[in-house]
Design an enzyme around this catalytic site. Structure first.
Site, PDB file in Angstrom:
ATOM      1  N   GLN A  25       0.796  -1.226   0.000  1.00 41.00           N
ATOM      2  CA  GLN A  25       0.000   0.000   0.000  1.00 41.00           C
ATOM      3  C   GLN A  25       0.830   1.279   0.000  1.00 41.00           C
ATOM      4  OE1 GLN A  25      -2.665  -1.797   3.274  1.00 41.00           O
ATOM      5  NE2 GLN A  25      -4.072  -0.482   2.152  1.00 41.00           N
ATOM      6  N   ARG A  83       3.872   0.202  12.970  1.00 44.59           N
ATOM      7  CA  ARG A  83       3.531  -1.133  12.472  1.00 44.59           C
ATOM      8  C   ARG A  83       3.589  -1.097  10.945  1.00 44.59           C
ATOM      9  NH1 ARG A  83      -1.911  -3.843  11.385  1.00 44.59           N
ATOM     10  NH2 ARG A  83      -1.214  -5.952  10.987  1.00 44.59           N
ATOM     11  N   HIS A 128       1.317  -9.157   4.802  1.00 45.60           N
ATOM     12  CA  HIS A 128       0.128  -8.324   4.635  1.00 45.60           C
ATOM     13  C   HIS A 128      -0.331  -8.476   3.176  1.00 45.60           C
ATOM     14  CE1 HIS A 128      -2.127  -4.735   6.537  1.00 45.60           C
ATOM     15  NE2 HIS A 128      -2.709  -4.937   5.365  1.00 45.60           N
ATOM     16  N   ASN A 172      -1.596 -10.580   8.613  1.00 46.79           N
ATOM     17  CA  ASN A 172      -2.630  -9.575   8.800  1.00 46.79           C
ATOM     18  C   ASN A 172      -3.955 -10.077   8.244  1.00 46.79           C
ATOM     19  OD1 ASN A 172      -3.517  -6.753   9.452  1.00 46.79           O
ATOM     20  ND2 ASN A 172      -4.068  -6.840   7.289  1.00 46.79           N
ATOM     21  N   GLU A 173      -4.940 -10.199   9.108  1.00 44.80           N
ATOM     22  CA  GLU A 173      -6.328 -10.455   8.726  1.00 44.80           C
ATOM     23  C   GLU A 173      -6.528 -11.612   7.755  1.00 44.80           C
ATOM     24  OE1 GLU A 173      -7.894  -6.808   7.210  1.00 44.80           O
ATOM     25  OE2 GLU A 173      -7.925  -5.860   9.167  1.00 44.80           O
ATOM     26  N   ASN A 315      -8.043  -5.670  15.009  1.00 37.07           N
ATOM     27  CA  ASN A 315      -8.300  -4.622  14.013  1.00 37.07           C
ATOM     28  C   ASN A 315      -9.799  -4.321  14.018  1.00 37.07           C
ATOM     29  OD1 ASN A 315      -5.626  -5.087  13.388  1.00 37.07           O
ATOM     30  ND2 ASN A 315      -5.967  -5.612  11.256  1.00 37.07           N
ATOM     31  N   TYR A 317     -12.900  -1.609  12.510  1.00 38.56           N
ATOM     32  CA  TYR A 317     -13.324  -0.480  11.690  1.00 38.56           C
ATOM     33  C   TYR A 317     -14.793  -0.138  11.862  1.00 38.56           C
ATOM     34  CZ  TYR A 317      -8.853  -0.629   9.304  1.00 38.56           C
ATOM     35  OH  TYR A 317      -7.509  -0.578   9.032  1.00 38.56           O
ATOM     36  N   GLU A 382      -5.275  -1.961  14.324  1.00 40.50           N
ATOM     37  CA  GLU A 382      -5.763  -1.068  13.263  1.00 40.50           C
ATOM     38  C   GLU A 382      -7.089  -0.472  13.690  1.00 40.50           C
ATOM     39  OE1 GLU A 382      -6.091  -2.606   9.224  1.00 40.50           O
ATOM     40  OE2 GLU A 382      -4.143  -3.609   9.411  1.00 40.50           O
TER      41      GLU A 382
END
Ligand code: PNW
Length: 479
Positions: A25, A83, A128, A172-173, A315, A317, A382
C-alpha cells in the site's frame, strides 16, 4: 487544560500509541533493486479494472525511497511504534529462501535503524497479503507446502531483524485475504472457489502461523525476548433485535469472522469453534460431498496451534446488524454462517461504502474477545476511517475521539487488558480495490507530485496531544 480524565479516565502509563501501513500500500518500487512479483502486482497489472480508479501500488507513496520522511512523520506524531509490513518478494523474490535479495534486506534494516534512532519501536507484519507470485503458481495458501516456505521466511526475518524487532505479527487479517480464494475481482489471487478455497487457505495459514510461533519460541525468544501475534479483523456483529434468533446469528457471525482464526489459537479448547465445524460439515453433507469443505485438524495439530500468540491483535473499523439469512457483501461472513447483515441507516456514513461510524462496536468487540479467550492482553492494531484527503480532516478527528473513548471505557469500566492503539494509516495510500479514492492517512500524500510530499492533516495535532497527555480532550475543545 480541562480534561475528561474524571469521567473516562486516562490511558495507562504503559499504554502504547502508534500508526500502521502495509508494504504493497505504501512502498511502490514494485520491481526495483531485484524485488520479485507478488500476487497483487500480477493481479492488478493484468486486471486494472479490479480497482475503482484503475490504479495500483507500482509507485504509491514511494516509501521505498521516502522512508525517512515516514519516520519524520511518526516522530512528529509522537508515535511509540510503527507497524509496517515486509514485502516477502523484496527479501526473497520468488519466496524461496535460497535466493535472497540483498537490497531488499538492506531496505528494512535501514527503516528499522531509522525508527530506533528516533526512539520508535518497529512492529513488523510478516505477511500483509502480498504473496510471491512464484508461490501462488504452486497454489498459494491452498498448498500445505506453503507452511514450510513461510517458516523459512519467518526464520530469515527473526535471524536478520530479531535483534532489533521485538513485536511480530505473522499474518494480517486472514479472514480478509482468504476471501481472495473465495471471490473474484477483489482480493488477490481472485481464485473464486467460495467455501472451499477460503477454508483451505485459512487452514494452512493457521498452521503456518503456529510454525512461526514455535520457531520463535524455541530458537529466538530466549535471546531476543520479543512477542509474536497475528492481527485479526475483529469487527462487531450486533444482533438486530434481542430475539434468541438474532442473538444466535450474532454469535455465528463472530465465530465465522473471528473465531475461525482466534478459537484455534486463543481458546482453552483449541480447534475451530464448534458452531463453525457443525455448520460447514452439515452444509458439505447436504451438498453431497464426501467430506467437509472445512479441513480437519488432528489432535496433535490442535495442541500445536493452541496458545501460539503472546497477545491478541485486534483490528476494528465498523459494525453490522445481523439476523438469520445469507449475506454476500461481507468477505468475512461466509454463507455457511447463515447470517444476513446490514448497516443501520442511522449510523454516520464515511467515504467508504462499508465503514459506518459505530464506536460502541469497538467496546463490544474488545469485551467479546476478553470473555471468549480468558482476558488476553489486547493491542488494537488497526482503527481508522477514510475521507477524500482534505487537510482539515475533522471527521477523522471525531472518529478517533469517539473510538478512543470506547477504548478507555473498555479499560476502566470493563477491566479489559487493552495495552495499545494503532491508527490506520500513517499515510494516504493504495486502498486495495478502492485505489487512491479513499484516503485513510494522518498524513496527506500529494499523488499529483512525483516527489509524493507528505503533509500533516489536522488529526496529527489532535492525536499528538492525546499521546502526550494520555487523555482525551473535551468534546467542545477545538483541536
Ligand atoms: C484492512 N472488511 O482491510 C487492512 O488491514 C488494510 O490493509 C486496509 O487498508 C484497511 O483495513 C482499510 O480497509 C480490511 O470488509 C478490508 O471488513 C476489508 C474489511 C476489513 C478490513
Amino acid at each position: 487544560m480541562s480534561s475528561s480524565a474524571t469521567t473516562t479516565g486516562r490511558f495507562p502509563q504503559d499504554f502504547l500509541f502508534g500508526s500502521a501501513t502495509a508494504a504493497y500500500q505504501v512502498e511502490g518500487a514494485w520491481n526495483e533493486d531485484g524485488k520479485g512479483e507478488s500476487i497483487w502486482d500480477r493481479m492488478l497489472h493484468e486486471h486494472p479494472d479490479y480497482v475503482r480508479d484503475r490504479q495500483n501500488g507500482d509507485v504509491s507513496a514511494n516509501s521505498y525511497h521516502l522512508y525517512k520522511d515516514d519516520v519524520k512523520a511518526l516522530k512528529e506524531l509522537g508515535a511509540h511504534f510503527y507497524r509496517f509490513s515486509i514485502a516477502w518478494t523484496r527479501i526473497m523474490p520468488t519466496g524461496e529462501a535460497h535466493k535472497i535479495n540483498q537490497p531488499g534486506i538492506d531496505y528494512y534494516n535501514n527503516l528499522i535503524n531509522e525508527l530506533l534512532a528516533n526512539g520508535i519501536q518497529p512492529m513488523v507484519t510478516m505477511y500483509h497479503w502480498d504473496l510471491p507470485q512464484w508461490l501462488q503458481d504452486l497454489g498459494g495458501w491452498t498448498n500445505p507446502i506453503m507452511v514450510d516456505y513461510f517458516e523459512d521466511y519467518a526464520r530469515f526475518l527473526f535471524e536478520r531483524y530479531g535483534d532489533r524487532v521485538k513485536w511480530w505479527f505473522t499474518f494480517n487479517e486472514p479472514s480478509v485475504f482468504a476471501a481472495g480464494y473465495a471471490t473474484e475481482r477483489q482480493m488477490a489471487p481472485s481464485l473464486n472457489k467460495p467455501g472451499v478455497g477460503d477454508y483451505l487457505a485459512s487452514h494452512h495459514v493457521l498452521i503456518a502461523h503456529a510454525r512461526a510461533y514455535h520457531l520463535y519460541d524455541k530458537h529466538y525468544r530466549p535471546t531476543q525476548q520479543g512477542k509474536v501475534s497475528i492481527a485479526l479483523m475483529s469487527n462487531w456483529y450486533e444482533p438486530r433485535s434481542d430475539s434468541t434468533e438474532d442473538i444466535a446469528a450474532s454469535d455465528r457471525a463472530m465465530q465465522f469472522s473471528i473465531g475461525l482464526y482466534a478459537h484455534p489459537i486463543f481458546s482453552s479448547a483449541g480447534d475451530y469453534p464448534a458452531i463453525v465445524r457443525e455448520l460447514v460439515d452439515k452444509n458439505s453433507k447436504a451438498e453431497g460431498r464426501p467430506r467437509s469443505r472445512l479441513p480437519v485438524f488432528s489432535k496433535d495439530m490442535i495442541e500445536y496451534i493452541k496458545g501460539t500468540s503472546d497477545f491478541y491483535s485486534l483490528n476494528y473499523y465498523t459494525c453490522r446488524l445481523v439476523s438469520p439469512g445469507i449475506t454476500k457483501h461481507d468477505p468475512a461472513l461466509r454463507p455457511d454462517a447463515e447470517v444476513s447483515s446490514h448497516a443501520d441507516p442511522s449510523w454516520p456514513t464515511t467515504a467508504s461504502e462499508w465503514i459506518k461510524v459505530v464506536p460502541w462496536g469497538l467496546r463490544k468487540a474488545i469485551n467479546w474477545v476478553h470473555k471468549q479467550y480468558n482476558g488476553p492482553t489486547i493491542v488494537i492494531t488497526e482503527n481508522g476511517v477514510p475521507d477524500n484527503g482534505k487537510l482539515e480532516d475533522l471527521s477523522r478527528i471525531s472518529y478517533y475521539r469517539v473510538h478512543l473513548a470506547e477504548v478507555l471505557k473498555s479499560i476502566h469500566e470493563d477491566g479489559c487488558n487493552v495495552k495499545g492503539f494503532t491508527t490506520w494509516s500513517l499515510l494516504d495510500n493504495f486502498e486495495w480495490n478502492s485505489g487512491y479514492t479513499e484516503k485513510f492517512g494522518l498524513y496527506f500524500v500529494d499523488y499529483s507530485d512525483p516527489a509524493r510530499t507528505r503533509k500533516a492533516k489536522a488529526s496529527v495535532q489532535f492525536l499528538k496531544q492525546i499521546i502526550r497527555t494520555r487523555e482525551l480532550p473535551e468534546e467542545t475543545q477545538k483541536p
